[in-house]
Motif scaffolding. Structure first.
Motif, PDB file in Angstrom:
ATOM      1  N   ARG A  44      46.200  47.780  29.954  1.00 22.90           N
ATOM      2  CA  ARG A  44      45.878  47.965  28.610  1.00 22.90           C
ATOM      3  C   ARG A  44      46.138  46.972  27.737  1.00 22.90           C
ATOM      4  O   ARG A  44      45.104  46.334  26.890  1.00 22.90           O
ATOM      5  CB  ARG A  44      46.727  49.191  28.168  1.00 22.90           C
ATOM      6  N   THR A  45      47.296  46.065  28.240  1.00 24.08           N
ATOM      7  CA  THR A  45      47.494  44.884  27.332  1.00 24.08           C
ATOM      8  C   THR A  45      46.470  43.784  27.236  1.00 24.08           C
ATOM      9  O   THR A  45      45.860  43.246  26.411  1.00 24.08           O
ATOM     10  CB  THR A  45      48.919  44.417  28.081  1.00 24.08           C
ATOM     11  N   VAL A  46      45.889  43.438  28.745  1.00 18.79           N
ATOM     12  CA  VAL A  46      44.721  42.472  28.567  1.00 18.79           C
ATOM     13  C   VAL A  46      43.407  42.881  27.892  1.00 18.79           C
ATOM     14  O   VAL A  46      42.702  42.328  27.444  1.00 18.79           O
ATOM     15  CB  VAL A  46      44.452  42.105  30.008  1.00 18.79           C
ATOM     16  N   LEU A  47      42.946  44.428  28.175  1.00 17.08           N
ATOM     17  CA  LEU A  47      41.952  44.683  27.349  1.00 17.08           C
ATOM     18  C   LEU A  47      42.083  44.545  25.852  1.00 17.08           C
ATOM     19  O   LEU A  47      41.166  44.052  25.242  1.00 17.08           O
ATOM     20  CB  LEU A  47      41.757  46.131  27.892  1.00 17.08           C
ATOM     21  N   ALA A  48      43.185  44.830  25.360  1.00 23.20           N
ATOM     22  CA  ALA A  48      43.720  44.928  23.929  1.00 23.20           C
ATOM     23  C   ALA A  48      43.445  43.206  23.384  1.00 23.20           C
ATOM     24  O   ALA A  48      42.894  43.184  22.572  1.00 23.20           O
ATOM     25  CB  ALA A  48      45.033  45.404  23.722  1.00 23.20           C
ATOM     26  N   GLN A  49      44.100  42.323  24.556  1.00 18.55           N
ATOM     27  CA  GLN A  49      43.978  41.073  24.040  1.00 18.55           C
ATOM     28  C   GLN A  49      42.664  40.507  23.855  1.00 18.55           C
ATOM     29  O   GLN A  49      42.530  39.656  22.968  1.00 18.55           O
ATOM     30  CB  GLN A  49      45.097  40.158  25.042  1.00 18.55           C
ATOM     31  N   ALA A  50      42.012  41.145  24.612  1.00 13.33           N
ATOM     32  CA  ALA A  50      40.591  40.609  24.727  1.00 13.33           C
ATOM     33  C   ALA A  50      39.516  41.221  23.771  1.00 13.33           C
ATOM     34  O   ALA A  50      38.440  40.843  23.517  1.00 13.33           O
ATOM     35  CB  ALA A  50      39.940  40.580  26.322  1.00 13.33           C
ATOM     36  N   GLY A  51      40.225  42.251  23.269  1.00 13.66           N
ATOM     37  CA  GLY A  51      39.311  43.076  22.239  1.00 13.66           C
ATOM     38  C   GLY A  51      38.208  43.877  23.087  1.00 13.66           C
ATOM     39  O   GLY A  51      37.015  44.063  22.493  1.00 13.66           O
ATOM     40  N   CYS A  52      38.402  44.441  24.277  1.00 11.78           N
ATOM     41  CA  CYS A  52      37.631  45.119  24.973  1.00 11.78           C
ATOM     42  C   CYS A  52      37.972  46.492  25.449  1.00 11.78           C
ATOM     43  O   CYS A  52      39.277  46.921  25.231  1.00 11.78           O
ATOM     44  CB  CYS A  52      37.276  44.306  26.452  1.00 11.78           C
ATOM     45  N   SER A  53      36.911  47.290  25.971  1.00 12.96           N
ATOM     46  CA  SER A  53      37.120  48.731  26.232  1.00 12.96           C
ATOM     47  C   SER A  53      36.981  48.756  27.798  1.00 12.96           C
ATOM     48  O   SER A  53      36.284  47.726  28.403  1.00 12.96           O
ATOM     49  CB  SER A  53      36.384  49.592  25.670  1.00 12.96           C
ATOM     50  N   ARG A  54      37.708  49.515  28.494  1.00 12.15           N
ATOM     51  CA  ARG A  54      37.499  49.850  30.085  1.00 12.15           C
ATOM     52  C   ARG A  54      35.750  50.122  30.111  1.00 12.15           C
ATOM     53  O   ARG A  54      35.623  49.780  31.256  1.00 12.15           O
ATOM     54  CB  ARG A  54      38.292  50.844  30.630  1.00 12.15           C
ATOM     55  N   HIS A  55      35.295  50.595  29.336  1.00 16.65           N
ATOM     56  CA  HIS A  55      33.873  50.852  29.519  1.00 16.65           C
ATOM     57  C   HIS A  55      32.949  49.435  29.663  1.00 16.65           C
ATOM     58  O   HIS A  55      31.954  49.607  29.709  1.00 16.65           O
ATOM     59  CB  HIS A  55      33.512  51.900  28.294  1.00 16.65           C
ATOM     60  N   ASP A  56      33.427  48.433  29.157  1.00 13.07           N
ATOM     61  CA  ASP A  56      32.753  47.198  28.924  1.00 13.07           C
ATOM     62  C   ASP A  56      32.705  46.739  30.463  1.00 13.07           C
ATOM     63  O   ASP A  56      32.203  45.435  30.666  1.00 13.07           O
ATOM     64  CB  ASP A  56      33.541  46.228  27.975  1.00 13.07           C
ATOM     65  N   LEU A  57      33.691  47.050  31.317  1.00 10.63           N
ATOM     66  CA  LEU A  57      33.966  46.435  32.460  1.00 10.63           C
ATOM     67  C   LEU A  57      32.642  46.580  33.327  1.00 10.63           C
ATOM     68  O   LEU A  57      32.004  47.604  33.336  1.00 10.63           O
ATOM     69  CB  LEU A  57      35.138  46.911  33.325  1.00 10.63           C
ATOM     70  N   THR A  58      32.601  45.504  34.258  1.00 10.15           N
ATOM     71  CA  THR A  58      31.275  45.342  35.104  1.00 10.15           C
ATOM     72  C   THR A  58      31.975  45.280  36.560  1.00 10.15           C
ATOM     73  O   THR A  58      30.996  45.808  37.448  1.00 10.15           O
ATOM     74  CB  THR A  58      30.364  44.359  34.756  1.00 10.15           C
ATOM     75  N   ASP A  59      33.040  44.720  36.925  1.00  9.59           N
ATOM     76  CA  ASP A  59      33.390  44.611  38.144  1.00  9.59           C
ATOM     77  C   ASP A  59      35.183  44.919  38.095  1.00  9.59           C
ATOM     78  O   ASP A  59      35.629  44.547  36.989  1.00  9.59           O
ATOM     79  CB  ASP A  59      33.144  43.481  38.710  1.00  9.59           C
ATOM     80  N   VAL A  60      35.698  45.080  39.331  1.00 11.43           N
ATOM     81  CA  VAL A  60      37.059  45.155  39.436  1.00 11.43           C
ATOM     82  C   VAL A  60      37.283  44.463  40.569  1.00 11.43           C
ATOM     83  O   VAL A  60      36.740  44.338  41.736  1.00 11.43           O
ATOM     84  CB  VAL A  60      37.538  46.469  39.885  1.00 11.43           C
ATOM     85  N   ALA A  61      38.514  43.544  40.653  1.00 11.74           N
ATOM     86  CA  ALA A  61      39.030  42.741  41.911  1.00 11.74           C
ATOM     87  C   ALA A  61      40.271  43.075  42.089  1.00 11.74           C
ATOM     88  O   ALA A  61      41.175  43.372  41.213  1.00 11.74           O
ATOM     89  CB  ALA A  61      38.539  41.009  41.659  1.00 11.74           C
ATOM     90  N   VAL A  62      40.945  43.423  43.194  1.00 12.75           N
ATOM     91  CA  VAL A  62      42.027  43.601  43.642  1.00 12.75           C
ATOM     92  C   VAL A  62      42.644  43.100  44.931  1.00 12.75           C
ATOM     93  O   VAL A  62      41.465  42.835  45.948  1.00 12.75           O
ATOM     94  CB  VAL A  62      42.099  45.342  43.815  1.00 12.75           C
ATOM     95  N   GLY A  63      43.749  42.632  45.030  1.00 13.17           N
ATOM     96  CA  GLY A  63      44.485  42.003  46.129  1.00 13.17           C
ATOM     97  C   GLY A  63      45.023  43.257  47.166  1.00 13.17           C
ATOM     98  O   GLY A  63      45.206  44.112  46.627  1.00 13.17           O
ATOM     99  N   VAL A  64      44.126  43.079  48.388  1.00 14.53           N
ATOM    100  CA  VAL A  64      44.375  43.974  49.318  1.00 14.53           C
ATOM    101  C   VAL A  64      45.526  43.725  50.349  1.00 14.53           C
ATOM    102  O   VAL A  64      45.711  44.297  51.347  1.00 14.53           O
ATOM    103  CB  VAL A  64      43.053  44.079  50.255  1.00 14.53           C
TER     104      VAL A  64
END
Length: 240
Positions: A44-64
């Motif tokens: 939530r913090t990084v989305l707010a800092q960038a002024g974006c919504s989760r619905h703007d996301l196109t990809d997710v990257a995660v450490g496995v």
């Protein structure tokens, strides 16, 4: 592109947002026992800092990983749930590769992270984006001959300086590096066009570069928790 990246395979709960060119926002907290509490607020913090919504996301990257079972599954479950809910792609990256990507060293090196139980997860690298051994887990003194003379990034040399005496930065991974490495892999000429078959073994691209992976946890060993076995029968005392 708007890529959300996070890793929970180490004590660092780290999140970043990347637009395909640069990191827009990042947030990291270090707490080995609160991955489940810290990840969602970090997103939530990084989305707010960038002024974006989760619905703007196109990809997710995660450490496995590799990483301890509890912390690692927090990130992977969150990544899979987000990708499924939003209908977007999810990409896995070996956590050792995230650390290696941030190494600034001219020559071969190794990465070793804390595996607990007085062990380390480790791998050797020819360059920041070229891993030359599969990730493994072992005692620090057993790893020492394999990395003799090499500088080592990660928590390993901090916790076990007698076995891994040449520490280099970084000590913990950052989601900004995870995002940058993911974008590099996605935009490379050999980037996959479809979701690869899930595997527990990190792979390399045809030219030797470390590759993106499916979001499958890389544990390298079984979790401590096991299903209880059948109860032993209790014999009744003989009646006299």
């Amino acid at each position: 592109m708007l890529l959300l990246a996070f890793d929970t395979a180490t004590p660092a709960v780290t999140v970043a947002l990347h637009d395909g060119t640069r990191t827009l926002a990042e947030h990291t907290e270090v707490d080995a026992r609160r991955h489940g509490e810290l990840l969602a607020p970090g997103i939530r913090t990084v989305l707010a800092q960038a002024g974006c919504s989760r619905h703007d996301l196109t990809d997710v990257a995660v450490g496995v990983g590799p990483g301890p079972f509890t912390g690692l599954r927090v990130g992977l479950v969150t990544a899979q749930a987000l990708a499924d809910a939003l209908g977007i792609a999810v990409h896995g990256v070996c956590t050792l590769d995230i650390l290696a990507w941030a190494v600034r060293h001219d020559g071969p090196f190794a990465v070793a992270t804390d595996a607990r139980r007085r062990e380390v997860y480790w791998a050797r690298y020819a360059a920041p984006d070229r891993r030359v051994t599969d990730p493994a887990v072992d005692w620090p003194h057993a790893v020492a001959p394999e990395v003799a003379g090499l500088p080592v990034a990660g928590e390993g040399p901090v916790k076990y300086p007698d076995s891994l005496p040449i520490p280099i930065a970084p000590t913990l991974p950052t989601a900004a590096d995870l995002a940058d490495l993911t974008v590099r892999r996605l935009t490379a000429p050999f980037a996959p066009t479809s979701t690869p078959t899930p595997t527990l073994t990190p792979t390399s691209t045809p030219d030797g570069y470390t590759a993106l992976l499916p979001p499958v946890p890389l544990y390298l060993r079984r979790p401590d928790a096991v299903e209880p076995g059948a109860r032993k029968p209790v014999s009744q005392p003989a009646l006299r």
